[in-house]
Each structure stands twice: as structure tokens, then as C-alpha cells.
Design a protein around this motif. Structure first.
Motif, PDB file in Angstrom:
ATOM      1  N   ARG A  12       0.848  -1.193   0.000  1.00  0.00           N
ATOM      2  CA  ARG A  12       0.000   0.000   0.000  1.00  0.00           C
ATOM      3  C   ARG A  12       0.888   1.249   0.000  1.00  0.00           C
ATOM      4  O   ARG A  12       1.886   1.306   0.705  1.00  0.00           O
ATOM      5  N   THR A  13       0.527   2.245  -0.808  1.00  0.00           N
ATOM      6  CA  THR A  13       1.341   3.445  -1.035  1.00  0.00           C
ATOM      7  C   THR A  13       2.727   3.031  -1.519  1.00  0.00           C
ATOM      8  O   THR A  13       3.722   3.107  -0.798  1.00  0.00           O
TER       9      THR A  13
ATOM     10  N   GLU B  60       9.164   2.279  -2.676  1.00  0.00           N
ATOM     11  CA  GLU B  60      10.160   2.658  -3.680  1.00  0.00           C
ATOM     12  C   GLU B  60      11.232   3.540  -3.058  1.00  0.00           C
ATOM     13  O   GLU B  60      12.419   3.428  -3.410  1.00  0.00           O
ATOM     14  N   HIS B  61      10.844   4.406  -2.113  1.00  0.00           N
ATOM     15  CA  HIS B  61      11.838   5.252  -1.453  1.00  0.00           C
ATOM     16  C   HIS B  61      12.775   4.393  -0.599  1.00  0.00           C
ATOM     17  O   HIS B  61      13.991   4.654  -0.551  1.00  0.00           O
TER      18      HIS B  61
ATOM     19  N   SER C  91       5.147  -7.095   3.145  1.00  0.00           N
ATOM     20  CA  SER C  91       5.596  -6.338   1.972  1.00  0.00           C
ATOM     21  C   SER C  91       7.027  -5.845   2.172  1.00  0.00           C
ATOM     22  O   SER C  91       7.848  -5.879   1.250  1.00  0.00           O
ATOM     23  N   ILE C  92       7.319  -5.382   3.392  1.00  0.00           N
ATOM     24  CA  ILE C  92       8.683  -4.923   3.688  1.00  0.00           C
ATOM     25  C   ILE C  92       9.668  -6.075   3.526  1.00  0.00           C
ATOM     26  O   ILE C  92      10.730  -5.929   2.905  1.00  0.00           O
TER      27      ILE C  92
ATOM     28  N   TRP D 141       1.212  -2.488  -6.862  1.00  0.00           N
ATOM     29  CA  TRP D 141       2.409  -3.331  -6.784  1.00  0.00           C
ATOM     30  C   TRP D 141       2.066  -4.764  -6.390  1.00  0.00           C
ATOM     31  O   TRP D 141       2.933  -5.520  -5.942  1.00  0.00           O
ATOM     32  N   ALA D 142       0.844  -5.175  -6.559  1.00  0.00           N
ATOM     33  CA  ALA D 142       0.419  -6.503  -6.098  1.00  0.00           C
ATOM     34  C   ALA D 142       1.224  -7.623  -6.736  1.00  0.00           C
ATOM     35  O   ALA D 142       1.519  -8.642  -6.099  1.00  0.00           O
ATOM     36  N   ASP D 143       1.602  -7.445  -8.007  1.00  0.00           N
ATOM     37  CA  ASP D 143       2.333  -8.502  -8.697  1.00  0.00           C
ATOM     38  C   ASP D 143       3.670  -8.808  -8.033  1.00  0.00           C
ATOM     39  O   ASP D 143       4.194  -9.914  -8.179  1.00  0.00           O
ATOM     40  N   ARG D 144       4.225  -7.847  -7.317  1.00  0.00           N
ATOM     41  CA  ARG D 144       5.497  -8.087  -6.631  1.00  0.00           C
ATOM     42  C   ARG D 144       5.333  -9.073  -5.486  1.00  0.00           C
ATOM     43  O   ARG D 144       6.326  -9.611  -4.991  1.00  0.00           O
TER      44      ARG D 144
END
Length: 565
Positions: free
Chosen positions: A79-80, A85-86, A120-121, A163-166
Motif C-alpha cells: 500500500r502506497t 520505492e523510497h 511487503s517490507i 504493486w500486487a504482482d510483486r
């Protein structure tokens, strides 16, 4: 304390205890809060408010269960994505450069809910080659959510982000659910933590010397003293040079802790300064979780936003002939402001945020967003603010020229700066966003989103954002923004009207009808000639007609078996 129009004083007593124990602000929607309390009481097997308050005081799990009802656990993978990316492009390379290849990255998801954020992280770090050098901590106030997070079974709703595919490479399908791979799960350590309590940071829990903290869309629920205490503890939990990511709805932390504010093209993040770094931050202005609207600010012309009886416009409001600039490039810009003092200390700064672009004009000028050429309406005009002694006019010719030049180069943020859209004053920012919308609609959306992030409790900016997004045909994003506006100010009539339009587009007939009924009832509660806030001078009786007309048309179409677009 005034808790609002509760149907029983027991609800106010329960919420007073919640504020005392968890630091939560009074909810803006009493009906929703009462429903949540009633559900929690039913699960606890209690009907008496006094008995339930005793249970809450003695049983932490009962309080945790109630907190789930009073907060929103909205989450999905990545999410976000700008935040991730940062981390990938800026934070991780910095860690390698400062600490060497053997450094173990330490990251914390401070309100992990059902686990999508910390996983996600972990997936991001795995993809960047940190699999042997990372630890991800994940905490939440809900033991039920932590149980679901440890189970790591998810549905399609958790994969709805860009970015769900990641994440799909780490998921195995089992029927209609997905099971997360052990290689991701093993890197995340889950534990219970109430952010409002003074039990962290601590070496025993691992919540200390962190490289990155994700504490997103959490602080908005806390009262002012709790926010101040949590901000200081977040600073203390970071390692020197560590980064803090908050959500777009969270209040600004400038002045609450000695954190460096970093302005990026997508918003603001914070950093604990490196040793020897010079940091200057403002003393925060007075802030209240009950802040609503933009005092004394004129609003958009409702005839251009679908609030009138005419049809909706799905186009933007860019100046004819203007090119469509790309997103601003370059690295994040670190900015400085007046010297920081602890909350309550003396100071002369009136800024509420810890970041402002150097050289930013201090004008409060702006124009009301209007139709583009060819529609019969002017592109901009001066307006008189209610209660103001003098009218607010369009920005100076020099500011407009500089903004156009910046837009031609694709520099949205620079254009926003020239017009004052990134100002620390919400009035100035809102008026500047309207001026920018007459030059470039996409740039105005960017500037308004940034302004709303800087002033997260100003409902008028969220409403303005929803209008701009709706004008670009981004109905889902417009719904998000307008619902945020209504969370902050449930009686914002124009927001209910916009919500009805958005829900109609989504085919949510019952939701649209409910929104228009709410707008009509709110209008009827006002004197007929009373001007409606943010409605460009439209009277309550006029907007009641608009709401009634929208509702009647939809009900008639329903009765005839027709569909309304």
C-alpha cells in the motif's frame, strides 16, 4: 467533556475511558461509534455500560477488541508504493554505504493489522538481496489481527494495489485463498504493542535502533497529548539516520520531536538526523482533532463540479494549450524552518508543519477553480472570503508566469511553490491549488494531495482533492478523498453531494441515495438563505433542491427499471 449527541450517556462514559487508556480522539460519527461499542459489548456478553467499563478497565483483551471497532484496519500488500520505492532506491543504498554489506536492516511496522505491510517490507528486502541481513518487527493493538497475520492466508482484496504482482511470487493458491511462503514469513516477528502506552522503545522488544519505521494512518486516531508522546518515542526508536513513514491522513510531526522533515514529490517523510547534523524545526501551532474545513475560504464553483442540476464533467481543468507535464524528478528536497522548541515552549513561528520550501511566496492569493475555455465559464476570478475585510485575488502576474514556466519544464512542485500551494497556512494552500487547477489539472491534484498531507485534519482540502480527482475521472480516488473529508467533518454538505455522485458512478444505488438524503437533511436543518460552506455562496435551500432532485431522479429510474449513468 462534550462527546456529542449520544443515544445513551453510557456510550460517552465508555469513550471517555478509551481516551484515557488509549489516547483516542472522540469519533466524528456517533452512530458508527455506538454500533461498534454495541458489537463489542455483545461479544463480551454484557449489556450494562457500568459493567462493561469495569471489564475494559480490568481486561486488556476487551479494550483491544473495542479498539478494533473504533479504528479502521485498512491494508493491502505494498500500500502506497511510493514509500516502498523510497526504501528501495534511497534508504537501502544509504544503509549499505554507511554501514557496509554486513549490516542487518531493522524495520518496524508499527500497526501491522493483518500483516500485509510487514510482509511487503520483507518481500522488498528479499528482492533487493537482504535475505540474510534483515529483521522486520510487526506490532498491533489487536491480538485477533496478529493471529491472522501469523496465519498469513490472504484473499484477492489484499492484492488490489498497483504493486500486487510483486507479492504474487511469494504466494501459493489454495482454493480461493493465498498462502504466504515461509521464506517471507520467517523474517517477520509479530508481537502485541499499544502505541499509546509508554512501554517502548526497548531493547528487549527489539523496538529500538531501527532503520525504518512504518507508522501509517494511525496517529489520526490519537488525541494531541498522545500524538506528542508517540512522536517523541518514534524518534527515540529510530537509529541515527533512520527514516519514519507516516500516512497521508496522519497529523504533521514537525515540532513534536527533533526529526528532519524531508519533502519528496509524493509527500513528506521524517528522519532522525545523523550525528553532527544541524536541524531546525518550527514550534507547532495549536492543533485540534476536531478541526474542520478551511475557515473563511471560498470554495469551488459548484456549477463546474456536478453539484448543480446540470451534468457532471469528467474532464480536467487545464489551461487551454498548456502541455501536460510529467511528474517532477530529482531527489527529495530537505528544507529548513525556524528553530525548534519543545511543545509548549515559546516561539514566534506559526507553522504547523516541519517543512517549508525556501523562497516560497507568503501570499494568500488564489483563484477559484473554474471551467476551461469553451464551456462558457471563466477560467478564474477573484473571490471574497466570508468574514474577510478585503477580497482574495488571483496570484500576481509574476507568480503565474513563474508557475507556467515550471509546468512547461514538468516541475509540478515548483509551480505549486510559486503559487503558495505548499504553504503552512491551509487557507493559502487551498486558494493556490485552485489557481494551479486553472493551469494544469494533474499538477493541481499533486499539489492538493501534498497540501492535504500537510494539513491532514482540514476537511476542506480533502473535499477539494475529491473534486479534482473526480474531474480527472478517478472516481475511486475521489471516493477515498471525500470519505476522508466526511470523517473529519460529517456535516460537510457539499461532500455528501459529491459522495452521492461518486457512488452513483460505482452503481451503489443505496449508498448514493443515502448520501443525498443526508445532504438534504443537513440543508433543511439550516435557514433557507444560509450560505453552505464550500459551496461558492449557494444557499441551503438551493442545495437541498439539488440533493432532492438527484434522489428523485434515481428513485424514479429505479421504479421504471432503468439505469442511471
Amino acid at each position: 467533556m462534550n462527546w456529542g449527541p449520544w443515544s445513551h450517556p453510557g456510550y460517552a462514559a465508555v469513550l471517555a475511558l478509551v481516551e484515557e487508556r488509549a489516547g483516542l480522539v472522540p469519533p466524528s460519527c456517533p452512530a458508527s461509534a455506538e454500533e461498534g461499542i454495541a458489537r463489542a459489548m455483545e461479544r463480551a456478553g454484557l449489556k450494562d455500560f457500568d459493567a462493561y467499563r469495569v471489564r475494559l478497565a480490568e481486561d486488556p483483551s476487551a479494550l483491544d477488541d473495542l479498539l478494533i471497532e473504533l479504528t479502521v484496519g485498512e491494508t493491502y500488500f505494498f500500500r502506497t508504493p511510493e514509500h516502498f520505492e523510497h526504501v528501495r532506491s534511497v534508504v537501502l543504498p544509504e544503509l549499505r554505504e554507511r554501514h557496509g554489506p554486513g549490516h542487518t536492516a531493522r524495520m518496524w511496522s508499527a500497526a501491522c493489522s493483518s500483516g500485509e505491510e510487514p510482509y511487503s517490507i520483507a518481500a522488498l528486502l528479499l528482492g533487493e538481496g537482504w535475505d540474510e541481513h534483515m529483521t522486520v518487527y510487526a506490532t498491533d493493538v489487536s491480538r485477533g489481527a496478529l493471529g491472522r497475520a501469523r496465519q498469513a492466508h490472504y484473499g484477492d482484496w489484499s492484492l488490489r494495489g498497483g504493486w500486487a504482482d510483486r507479492m504474487r511470487a511469494h504466494l501459493r493458491a489454495e482454493g480461493r485463498r493465498y498462502v504466504l511462503s515461509p521464506e517471507v514469513r520467517k523474517h517477520v516477528r509479530f508481537s502485541y504493542l499499544n502505541l499509546a502506552l509508554d512501554t517502548w522503545p526497548s531493547a528487549d522488544s527489539g523496538i529500538w535502533k531501527l532503520d525504518v519505521i512504518f507508522c501509517r494512518n494511525v496517529l489520526i486516531y490519537f488525541n494531541r497529548p498522545t500524538i506528542e508522546a508517540v512522536a517523541r518515542r518514534l524518534h527515540d526508536a529510530l537509529d541515527e539516520g533512520g527514516y519514519l513513514f507516516t500516512g497521508p491522513s496522519d497529523p504533521p510531526l514537525g515540532g513534536l520531536a527533533p526529526l528532519e522533515s524531508i519533502l519528496t514529490e509524493w509527500g513528506v517523510l521524517y528522519r532522525r538526523p545523523l550525528p553532527g547534523a544541524t536541524l531546525s524545526l518550527p514550534v507547532p501551532a495549536a492543533w485540534s482533532p476536531s478541526s474542520t474545513g478551511i475557515p473563511g475560504t471560498a470554495s469551488l464553483d459548484t456549477t463546474t463540479t456536478g453539484l448543480s442540476s446540470g451534468s457532471e464533467s469528467s474532464t480536467g481543468t487545464a489551461l487551454p494549450g498548456a502541455s501536460a507535464p510529467g511528474r517532477p524528478g530529482g531527489s527529495a528536497a530537505r528544507t529548513t524552518a525556524p528553530a525548534w522548541s519543545p511543545p509548549g515552549a515559546g516561539g514566534t513561528s506559526s507553522q504547523a508543519e516541519g517543512t517549508r520550501v525556501a523562497g516560497q511566496p507568503q501570499t494568500g492569493a488564489g483563484t477559484v477553480l473554474g471551467n476551461t475555455a469553451g464551456t462558457g465559464a471563466p477560467a478564474s476570478r477573484s473571490v471574497t472570503l466570508p468574514g474577510a475585510e478585503t477580497p482574495t485575488h488571483a496570484p500576481s502576474a509574476a507568480a503565474m508566469h513563474a508557475a507556467r514556466q515550471a509546468l512547461a519544464r514538468g516541475h509540478w512542485r515548483e509551480a505549486a511553490q510559486h503559487l503558495g500551494a505548499l504553504d503552512s497556512d491551509a487557507d493559502t494552500a487551498a486558494m493556490a491549488v485552485r489557481a494551479l487547477a486553472n493551469l494544469d489539472a494533474a499538477a493541481a491534484v499533486y499539489a492538493c494531495t501534498e497540501a492535504a498531507a500537510r494539513h491532514p485534519l482540514v476537511a476542506g482540502l480533502r473535499y477539494l482533492e475529491s473534486l479534482l480527482l473526480l474531474g480527472q475521472g478517478r472516481a475511486a480516488d475521489a471516493e477515498r478523498a471525500v470519505r476522508q473529508a466526511l470523517y473529519l467533518e460529517p456535516t460537510l454538505i457539499v461532500a455528501w453531494l459529491i459522495l452521492g455522485r461518486v457512488l452513483r458512478r460505482h452503481g451503489d444505488t443505496s449508498g448514493a441515495l443515502k448520501a443525498w438524503r443526508e445532504a438534504e437533511q443537513l440543508c433543511n436543518a439550516l435557514p433557507p438563505d444560509a450560505p453552505v460552506p464550500h459551496a461558492d455562496g449557494e444557499s441551503a435551500s438551493r442545495l437541498a433542491e439539488v440533493a432532492r432532485g438527484e434522489r428523485s431522479r434515481m428513485e424514479a429510474a429505479q421504479a421504471a427499471g432503468e439505469e442511471l449513468s
